[in-house]
Scaffold this motif. Structure first.
Motif, PDB file in Angstrom:
ATOM      1  N   HIS A  14     -14.230   3.525  50.721  1.00  0.00           N
ATOM      2  CA  HIS A  14     -13.017   2.891  51.250  1.00  0.00           C
ATOM      3  C   HIS A  14     -12.098   4.059  51.614  1.00  0.00           C
TER       4      HIS A  14
ATOM      5  N   HIS B 211     -21.050   4.193  50.669  1.00  0.00           N
ATOM      6  CA  HIS B 211     -20.054   3.190  50.238  1.00  0.00           C
ATOM      7  C   HIS B 211     -18.732   3.899  50.008  1.00  0.00           C
TER       8      HIS B 211
ATOM      9  N   ASP C  75     -17.864   5.511  46.384  1.00  0.00           N
ATOM     10  CA  ASP C  75     -16.907   4.392  46.328  1.00  0.00           C
ATOM     11  C   ASP C  75     -15.482   4.914  46.496  1.00  0.00           C
TER      12      ASP C  75
ATOM     13  N   HIS D 173     -22.651  -1.896  43.158  1.00  0.00           N
ATOM     14  CA  HIS D 173     -22.144  -1.907  41.770  1.00  0.00           C
ATOM     15  C   HIS D 173     -23.256  -2.315  40.806  1.00  0.00           C
TER      16      HIS D 173
ATOM     17  N   HIS E 185     -20.289  -6.485  47.403  1.00  0.00           N
ATOM     18  CA  HIS E 185     -19.862  -5.965  46.096  1.00  0.00           C
ATOM     19  C   HIS E 185     -20.294  -7.012  45.070  1.00  0.00           C
TER      20      HIS E 185
HETATM   21 ZN   LIG Z   1     -16.166  -0.600  46.931  1.00  0.00          ZN
END
Ligand SMILES: [Zn+2]
Length: 431
Positions: free
Chosen positions: A89, A87, A332, A280, A257
């Motif tokens: 970005h 995960h 993340d 999460h 998410h």
């Molecule tokens: Zn994320």
């Protein structure tokens, strides 16, 4: 496991690594005392980009001598499957370091938001960036992950929030995978935030993201999976359902998410769509955990965001464990809430902040992270026939990967059977 049926003939090895303590991370029932799947095996041979054989160093050396196979001495290092960050970005324009500094110097969130800070500042910078500068910045971040033994990552779009910019992010993600010795899975995060030009037209934005944009990006072969931020500050259950339904009709798997700030029932929604992962999950009901378990959806825990936001409600790990949900951990990596390019730090945080056992944490960045990306038949454990992705660490036992705070004991990385990071000295890979 019995791998003899799949073993290649020993004369066909390209290279063999010896004198390693091997943690295969294969799940074995009743493996008390041996949860890492390291059963006295100390040698691993490679043929092409595949693992061809796993056994003892004595056998390996005898066969290598007989057939002239090159031998790498691991000098007692621990060998684990290449780590998987499931995960991230990773690709975005700009940075939020100025905002970080302002906040710590007493400027309020409201003031920062009023002056264009927050996620909108990343969207603005990302839309303005060209592919080359996005690639250069992402490459730097990817190399930091790779230096710790990461060989597979997931990369989400979601900072473009318009078709051209989303396309550019996904193209850069594909390019990253072509240029680096790294496997990259792409995710179209169509519902991440509402761009400010759509502030008064949510329905139209969701229609665009779920309809023509998704079709165009998927049609261009840029989308391995989709994702949506289902939360009271982002997108509703109904909007997420619309988007996931569109993805399902194209045969695309999903991540969600879910439950980062509140329990809206997003985990149940993810399960209903058979999502690969729900991510999460700080806020999760027993029914949500049961639904994830029944659907085989992996729970991806993200302690970096929890830490950065100074949250105080950790994900209900005992509940997830009891329900039998597979647990994964990821960085993340993102500029706002988790500027983290260390999966080893995520291991430490998963244990110290969330109470995972070291074995659960390490399974969460190998075997279960592979499941969260749908690539468990290819990577995530060391088994004959899987891609030869592995990392070597100068540690006394696997738990040391979780114990260290800010150290990198990685001594070598092999991707697809080829050493791509070599270190000097004992425990390193000598060629
Ligand atoms: Zn994320």
């Amino acid at each position: 496991m019995d791998t003899s049926a799949h073993q290649s003939s020993r004369g066909e090895w390209d290279r063999v690594w010896i004198n390693a303590s091997i943690a295969t991370m294969v799940a074995v029932d009743g493996s008390q005392g041996n949860p890492y799947g390291a059963a006295g095996q100390t040698a691993l041979a490679v043929r092409g980009d595949r693992i061809a054989w796993i056994g003892t160093s004595d056998e390996a050396q005898a066969m290598a001598r007989a057939h002239g196979v090159p031998v790498e001495d691991c000098g007692g290092a621990w060998m684990l499957p290449g780590l998987i960050d499931c995960h991230t970005h990773l690709i975005y324009g700009g940075s939020r370091v100025e905002e970080f500094e302002k906040r710590l110097c007493g400027v309020s969130y409201e003031e920062i938001s009023r002056t264009g800070g927050g996620i909108q500042s990343t969207v603005t910078a990302t839309r303005a960036a060209d592919g080359d500068s996005l690639l250069a910045a992402a490459t730097l971040r990817a190399r930091r992950l790779m230096a710790e033994g990461v060989t597979t990552i997931e990369v989400k779009s979601g900072y473009g929030l318009e078709l051209a910019a989303e396309r550019r992010l996904l193209e850069v993600a594909r390019e990253l995978g072509r240029r680096l010795p790294l496997s990259v899975k792409t995710t179209y995060l169509g519902l991440h935030a509402l761009p400010k030009e759509s502030a008064h037209d949510r329905a139209n934005y969701v229609d665009q993201a779920s309809g023509p944009w998704l079709a165009a990006l998927a049609g261009a072969g840029l989308v391995d999976a989709v994702d949506a931020f289902c939360e009271n500050i982002a997108f509703s259950i109904a909007e997420t359902e619309r988007f996931l339904g569109a993805a399902r009709s194209l045969g695309l798997p999903a991540h969600v998410h879910a439950g980062q700030l509140s329990d809206m029932g997003a985990a149940e929604l993810a399960a209903r769509f058979g999502a690969l992962s729900a991510d999460h999950l700080e806020y999760l009901s027993p029914a949500g955990a049961q639904a994830l378990a029944a659907a085989g959806t992996v729970a991806v825990l993200l302690p970096g965001a929890y830490f950065t936001l100074r949250q105080t409600t950790p994900p209900p790990v005992p509940l997830l464990r009891h329900a039998g949900v597979a647990l994964a951990l990821a960085t993340d990596c993102n500029p706002g809430t988790s500027p983290c390019t260390s999966l080893l730090l995520a291991l430490n945080m998963g244990c110290t902040l969330f109470g995972l056992t070291p074995h659960e944490a390490i399974a969460g960045v190998t075997r279960n992270a592979a499941r969260a990306l749908g690539v468990q038949d290819e990577v995530g454990t060391l088994e004959v026939g899987k891609r030869a992705d592995f990392a070597l660490y100068r540690i006394d036992r696997p738990a040391e990967l979780c114990y260290n705070l800010g150290a990198n004991p990685c001594a070598g990385v092999v991707y697809g059977g080829i050493a791509r990071l070599e270190a000097d000295g004992p425990g390193g890979v000598r060629s």
